[in-house]
Motif scaffolding. Structure first.
Motif, PDB file in Angstrom:
ATOM      1  N   THR A 194      11.761  69.292 -41.233  1.00  0.00           N
ATOM      2  CA  THR A 194      11.759  69.631 -39.810  1.00  0.00           C
ATOM      3  C   THR A 194      10.941  68.580 -39.082  1.00  0.00           C
ATOM      4  O   THR A 194       9.789  68.317 -39.453  1.00  0.00           O
ATOM      5  CB  THR A 194      11.146  71.029 -39.582  1.00  0.00           C
ATOM      6  OG1 THR A 194      11.877  71.988 -40.360  1.00  0.00           O
ATOM      7  CG2 THR A 194      11.207  71.423 -38.117  1.00  0.00           C
ATOM      8  N   VAL A 246       9.008  67.646 -35.795  1.00  0.00           N
ATOM      9  CA  VAL A 246       8.337  68.370 -34.718  1.00  0.00           C
ATOM     10  C   VAL A 246       7.611  67.362 -33.829  1.00  0.00           C
ATOM     11  O   VAL A 246       6.891  66.494 -34.325  1.00  0.00           O
ATOM     12  CB  VAL A 246       7.321  69.386 -35.299  1.00  0.00           C
ATOM     13  CG1 VAL A 246       6.549  70.082 -34.191  1.00  0.00           C
ATOM     14  CG2 VAL A 246       8.025  70.391 -36.184  1.00  0.00           C
ATOM     15  N   ARG A 264       4.714  66.778 -31.267  1.00  0.00           N
ATOM     16  CA  ARG A 264       3.452  67.394 -30.859  1.00  0.00           C
ATOM     17  C   ARG A 264       2.872  66.544 -29.740  1.00  0.00           C
ATOM     18  O   ARG A 264       2.525  65.395 -29.957  1.00  0.00           O
ATOM     19  CB  ARG A 264       2.491  67.475 -32.038  1.00  0.00           C
ATOM     20  CG  ARG A 264       1.243  68.267 -31.714  1.00  0.00           C
ATOM     21  CD  ARG A 264       0.341  68.452 -32.913  1.00  0.00           C
ATOM     22  NE  ARG A 264       1.011  69.207 -33.946  1.00  0.00           N
ATOM     23  CZ  ARG A 264       0.711  69.112 -35.247  1.00  0.00           C
ATOM     24  NH1 ARG A 264      -0.219  68.282 -35.657  1.00  0.00           N
ATOM     25  NH2 ARG A 264       1.345  69.841 -36.128  1.00  0.00           N
ATOM     26  N   GLU A 307       7.045  71.161 -30.703  1.00  0.00           N
ATOM     27  CA  GLU A 307       8.427  71.535 -30.384  1.00  0.00           C
ATOM     28  C   GLU A 307       9.347  70.960 -31.456  1.00  0.00           C
ATOM     29  O   GLU A 307       9.273  69.765 -31.775  1.00  0.00           O
ATOM     30  CB  GLU A 307       8.773  70.935 -29.015  1.00  0.00           C
ATOM     31  CG  GLU A 307      10.210  71.030 -28.635  1.00  0.00           C
ATOM     32  CD  GLU A 307      10.512  70.267 -27.335  1.00  0.00           C
ATOM     33  OE1 GLU A 307      11.585  70.537 -26.782  1.00  0.00           O
ATOM     34  OE2 GLU A 307       9.704  69.434 -26.899  1.00  0.00           O
ATOM     35  N   VAL A 308      10.223  71.790 -32.007  1.00  0.00           N
ATOM     36  CA  VAL A 308      11.162  71.307 -33.015  1.00  0.00           C
ATOM     37  C   VAL A 308      12.161  70.365 -32.346  1.00  0.00           C
ATOM     38  O   VAL A 308      12.778  70.698 -31.342  1.00  0.00           O
ATOM     39  CB  VAL A 308      11.902  72.480 -33.706  1.00  0.00           C
ATOM     40  CG1 VAL A 308      13.008  71.955 -34.619  1.00  0.00           C
ATOM     41  CG2 VAL A 308      10.921  73.334 -34.486  1.00  0.00           C
TER      42      VAL A 308
END
Length: 158
Positions: A96, A98, A100, A112-113
């Motif tokens: 995943t 992400v 930041r 947030e993905v």
């Protein structure tokens, strides 16, 4: 007759160790090293903050690596290699990505993905046997889908 049961001049399975066992198993049958290398065709990061790759093997966290996301080709150079013990043909790798942003005082920032990647053993095995960096298509989240539909993650598996 007994001659029909002969194993031929090469003996039991050519190349087999004494006792009929095959030689040592390839290292990738025991464990796989996953190296998160880079992305291509990502949205231009600008000053979007850090891009973290969170790595899981068979659903268990293996670790994460972080880089500054400044352009469409973010790369990871440190703490980006993860050893994963093989469990069998049902092994799965998930990563995943992400984003930041900057932390504000007194707040936590989970991030947030941006995108995800899920790979089963057949795809992983092919990449391991190739031994070179392989790009895999990412599944982008939310608004990122429209701005970077061809984003891919480069992994080296060994």
């Amino acid at each position: 007759p007994m001659a029909a049961l002969s194993m031929g001049a090469a003996g039991p399975a050519a190349g087999a160790a004494p006792g009929g066992r095959a030689g040592p198993r390839p290292a990738w049958e025991e464990s796989v090293k996953v190296e998160v290398v880079d992305c291509c065709s990502m949205p231009n990061g600008g000053l979007m903050g850090a891009l973290i790759a969170k790595v899981k093997w068979n659903g268990e966290p293996r670790g994460e690596c972080e880089t500054m996301w400044m352009g469409p080709k973010p790369s990871w150079f440190v703490s980006n290699k993860f050893s994963c013990r093989r469990g069998g043909d049902s092994d799965r790798l998930s990563i995943t990505l992400v984003r930041r942003g900057q932390k504000k005082k007194g707040q936590t920032n989970e991030g947030e993905v941006v995108a995800t990647l899920e790979l089963g053993w057949p795809f992983l095995k092919e990449a391991v046997l190739q031994g070179t960096k392989t790009f895999f298509p990412l599944v982008l989240a939310g608004d990122f889908r429209e701005v970077a539909p061809d984003a891919r993650l480069g992994l080296k598996l060994s």
